[in-house]
Design an enzyme around this catalytic site. Structure first.
Site, PDB file in Angstrom:
ATOM      1  N   GLY A   1       0.778  -1.236   0.000  1.00 39.95           N
ATOM      2  CA  GLY A   1       0.000   0.000   0.000  1.00 39.95           C
ATOM      3  C   GLY A   1       0.804   1.277   0.000  1.00 39.95           C
TER       4      GLY A   1
ATOM      5  N   GLU B   1       3.933  -6.761   1.727  1.00 37.39           N
ATOM      6  CA  GLU B   1       3.594  -7.140   0.339  1.00 37.39           C
ATOM      7  C   GLU B   1       3.555  -5.915  -0.574  1.00 37.39           C
ATOM      8  OE1 GLU B   1       0.371 -10.549   1.657  1.00 37.39           O
ATOM      9  OE2 GLU B   1      -0.279  -8.560   1.007  1.00 37.39           O
TER      10      GLU B   1
ATOM     11  N   GLY C   1       3.648  -3.751  -3.861  1.00 40.42           N
ATOM     12  CA  GLY C   1       3.463  -3.992  -5.298  1.00 40.42           C
ATOM     13  C   GLY C   1       3.786  -2.733  -6.069  1.00 40.42           C
ATOM     14  N   ARG C   2       2.897  -1.748  -5.909  1.00 42.22           N
ATOM     15  CA  ARG C   2       3.027  -0.482  -6.637  1.00 42.22           C
ATOM     16  C   ARG C   2       4.404   0.165  -6.441  1.00 42.22           C
ATOM     17  NH1 ARG C   2      -1.257   2.693  -7.944  1.00 42.22           N
ATOM     18  NH2 ARG C   2      -2.584   1.633  -6.428  1.00 42.22           N
TER      19      ARG C   2
ATOM     20  N   ARG D   1      -6.313   3.369 -15.211  1.00 44.80           N
ATOM     21  CA  ARG D   1      -6.349   4.014 -13.899  1.00 44.80           C
ATOM     22  C   ARG D   1      -6.977   5.416 -13.922  1.00 44.80           C
ATOM     23  NH1 ARG D   1      -2.110   5.259 -11.414  1.00 44.80           N
ATOM     24  NH2 ARG D   1      -2.995   5.041  -9.345  1.00 44.80           N
TER      25      ARG D   1
ATOM     26  N   TYR E   1     -10.194   5.545 -11.454  1.00 41.73           N
ATOM     27  CA  TYR E   1     -10.240   6.342 -10.221  1.00 41.73           C
ATOM     28  C   TYR E   1      -9.462   7.658 -10.319  1.00 41.73           C
ATOM     29  CZ  TYR E   1      -6.709   2.637  -9.411  1.00 41.73           C
ATOM     30  OH  TYR E   1      -5.725   1.696  -9.531  1.00 41.73           O
TER      31      TYR E   1
ATOM     32  N   CYS F   1     -13.294   4.634 -27.836  1.00 41.25           N
ATOM     33  CA  CYS F   1     -14.597   5.274 -28.037  1.00 41.25           C
ATOM     34  C   CYS F   1     -15.348   5.469 -26.721  1.00 41.25           C
ATOM     35  CB  CYS F   1     -15.428   4.452 -29.003  1.00 41.25           C
ATOM     36  SG  CYS F   1     -14.751   4.530 -30.638  1.00 41.25           S
ATOM     37  N   GLU F   2     -14.778   6.235 -25.848  1.00 42.40           N
ATOM     38  CA  GLU F   2     -15.389   6.575 -24.568  1.00 42.40           C
ATOM     39  C   GLU F   2     -14.995   8.007 -24.259  1.00 42.40           C
ATOM     40  OE1 GLU F   2     -17.221   4.666 -22.352  1.00 42.40           O
ATOM     41  OE2 GLU F   2     -17.190   3.025 -23.817  1.00 42.40           O
TER      42      GLU F   2
ATOM     43  N   TYR G   1      -0.362  -1.728 -12.082  1.00 44.02           N
ATOM     44  CA  TYR G   1      -1.817  -1.667 -12.271  1.00 44.02           C
ATOM     45  C   TYR G   1      -2.206  -1.042 -13.615  1.00 44.02           C
ATOM     46  CZ  TYR G   1      -1.546  -2.779  -7.339  1.00 44.02           C
ATOM     47  OH  TYR G   1      -1.234  -3.387  -6.152  1.00 44.02           O
TER      48      TYR G   1
END
Ligand SMILES: Cc1ncc(COP(=O)(O)O)c(C=O)c1O
Length: 444
Positions: A245, A287, A289-290, A327, A331, A359-360, A388
Site C-alpha cells: 500500500g 507485500e 506492489g506499486r 487508472r 479512479y 470510443c469513450e 496496475y
C-alpha cells in the site's frame, strides 16, 4: 515525482536503461511499456536490506497483481523475495517461471476450489483465508487431500486509510474478517482447532496508495493485541503480515510514501509491542506492489493531431488510452508526461489534455498538463506506469495490447510481445451454422 532511476538525457536525447527511447519506439512500436530493471531491483533491495539490518525474521512478498509475468518472477526470485498471488492464473505464471512455491502466498476474496487445490498441491507457504465460507472450504479440501494446509487469516482492524475509496481495503471493503464484528476472533479459534489447517499468521492490508505511516503502527498494534488475546489457542510464533500500500507519486500532485525511517521504526514498534504483550517476536512481513513496479515503468505513445473543444481546451490524442492504462478512468489517477526529446523546452508551453483513442468520452489519460508545442507522430512518455496498468489492459475497440520491454545497461529484452490482429482472433471461432463456404469467405 517518482521516475525510473535510469531515465537520463544525453546530448538532447532521452535514454532509459541505457536505451534510446526513440529507437525503442521504432523497434517495438507504440504504445510500448518500458520497464527499467535497475529501478525494480533497487526497490526490492530497499525492502530486503532495510529489513535485514533492522529485524531478525522477515519476508517481503512482491504483490503480483501490480504487474506480473515470467521475467518479473525471475527478478523477484533473484532478489530473494516472495510473491503474493491472487488466483490460480498468477500462481501458474509464478510456477511456470520456476518460482519456489514455498515463497508464495495466495490471496483472494473468492478463491475457487481449483485455486485452493492448485495452491495446496504446489506446496505454497500459505493460503490467506478471507472469509468464513472459504475457511470451511479450505478445511474440507485439506482433510480430503490428507494435508495440513498452512493458512493465514486476513483480519481487518477498524482503521480507515486515507486514499481513494476504490483503493481502501479497510473496514468497509469486501475483504477479510472484520475485527470489530467479532469475525476475526471466531475464525482464529476455528483455525487453531482444525485438524487440517496449520495457522502460520495474521494478515492485514489497509489499502493502496497510502502516505500515512502511523496507520501501519496502529494496524500492527491492533493485530498483535488480537494475537495476544488468543495466545493460548495458537500457542506458537506467528507471522504478522501488514500488506502493502505504500504510495508513489505518479504526478507532481501526489506524494510518495515517506519511507525514511519507516521500516526501522515499524520494526522497533513490533519488537516493543511483542515484548509488552508477552508474545514471541513475530516474523514480520510486507507485500509491496506499486512501490516496486510503478516507478520502473514508462509508457510511450505516438501523439495524434490536436483539436480545440469549447469547455475542454486543447485535446491531443495518443495511440493508446484506457485499454493500456485504465487508472485515470477508473479512479481519476493523475500522471506526469513529457514530449520525448523536448522535455527541457520550457517555452512556449501550453496547457493541454491528453486523451486516449478509445470510443469513450471518459478515455482521458492526463488532464491539463503543460507541454511544449508538439506535432503528430512525436512521442509522449508517461512515467510511473509500471503498476496496475498492463495487468488491467484490454482489447477494447479491437486494440492489441502493447508490448512490454525490459531495459538495462543498454539492452532491451521483450517481457511481453505486443499483440497482433491475429492474436485478437486466436481464441475466436465461427459457429458451424454461421460459416460461409470457404471460397465465398475468402472472396471477402
Ligand atoms: C492483499 C494485498 N497485498 C498487497 C497489495 C499491494 O498493494 P500496493 O501495490 O499498493 O503495494 C494489495 C493491493 O491492493 C493487496 O490487495
Amino acid at each position: 515525482m517518482d521516475l525510473p532511476g535510469s531515465l537520463e538525457k544525453r546530448e538532447g536525447e532521452i535514454f532509459i536503461g541505457g536505451c534510446r527511447v526513440e529507437e525503442l519506439s521504432k523497434e517495438y512500436g507504440t504504445p510500448l511499456l518500458i520497464m527499467d530493471e535497475k529501478t525494480i531491483r533497487e526497490k526490492c533491495r530497499y525492502y530486503q536490506e532495510t529489513m535485514e539490518s533492522n529485524y531478525p525474521e522477515f519476508n517481503i512478498y512482491y504483490a503480483s497483481k501490480a504487474f506480473l509475468n515470467l521475467g518479473i518472477c525471475r527478478i523477484i526470485e533473484e532478489e530473494g523475495m516472495g510473491l503474493d498471488v491472487v488466483s490460480g492464473g498468477e500462481l501458474y505464471t509464478a510456477l511456470s517461471a520456476d518460482f519456489p512455491a514455498d515463497r508464495i502466498i495466495m490471496h483472494g476474496n473468492n478463491k475457487s476450489r481449483r485455486d485452493i487445490i492448485q495452491a495446496i498441491q504446489a506446496g505454497i507457504r500459505a493460503i490467506v483465508i478471507d472469509n468464513e465460507q472459504e475457511l470451511k472450504t479450505v478445511e474440507n479440501i485439506g482433510r480430503a487431500m490428507g494435508s495440513k494446509v498452512p493458512v493465514m487469516l486476513r483480519v481487518v482492524p477498524a482503521l480507515e486509510a486515507i486514499t481513494h475509496p476504490h483503493l481502501q481495503t479497510g473496514m468497509g471493503s469486501k475483504f477479510g474478517f472484520k475485527m470489530h464484528q467479532g469475525q476475526a476472533q471466531k475464525a482464529l479459534k476455528q483455525v487453531a482447532q482444525s485438524d487440517s489447517m496449520e495457522p502460520i499468521g495474521l494478515h492485514c492490508h489497509l489499502g493502496s496508495q497510502i502516505t500515512d505511516v502511523d496507520i501501519y503502527h496502529q494496524a500492527a498494534e491492533e493485530v498483535l493485541k488480537l494475537a495476544a488475546q488468543y495466545r493460548n489457542v495458537w500457542k506458537k510464533e506467528l507471522a504478522l503480515n501488514l500488506g502493502g500500500g505504500f504510495a508513489v507519486a505518479h504526478s507532481a500532485a501526489e506524494e510518495s510514501f515517506p519511507f525514511d525511517r519507516f521500516l526501522p521504526g515499524l520494526a522497533n514498534r513490533v519488537t516493543q509491542l511483542s515484548r509488552d504483550l508477552d508474545l514471541p517476536q513475530p516474523v514480520l512481513e510486507f507485500e509491496p506492489g506499486r512501490s516496486i513496479a510503478a516507478p520502473a515503468g514508462m509508457t510511450i505513445y505516438s501523439l495524434g493531431a490536436s483539436k480545440e473543444v469549447d469547455g475542454l481546451g486543447t485535446l491531443i490524442p495518443v495511440d493508446g488510452g484506457m485499454s493500456d492504462n485504465i487508472r485515470p478512468t477508473l479512479y481519476d489517477a493523475s500522471y506526469y508526461a513529457f514530449v520525448v526529446n523536448k522535455e527541457a523546452q520550457e517555452r512556449p508551453r501550453s496547457k493541454v489534455t491528453i486523451t486516449g483513442r478509445l470510443c469513450e468520452s471518459g478515455d482521458i489519460l492526463i488532464r491539463d498538463i503543460e507541454l511544449p508545442q508538439s506535432k503528430p507522430g512525436e512521442l509522449l512518455a508517461v512515467t510511473c506506469t509500471g503498476a496496475y496498468t498492463y495487468p488491467m489492459a484490454s482489447n477494447y475497440n479491437g486494440l492489441p495490447r502493447p508490448g512490454v520491454v525490459l531495459v538495462n545497461n543498454g539492452r532491451a529484452s521483450t517481457l511481453i510481445k505486443g499483440e497482433t490482429y491475429e492474436d485478437l482472433l486466436q481464441r475466436q471461432e465461427i459457429p458451424a451454422h454461421l460459416q460461409k463456404e470457404k471460397d465465398q469467405y475468402m472472396a471477402l
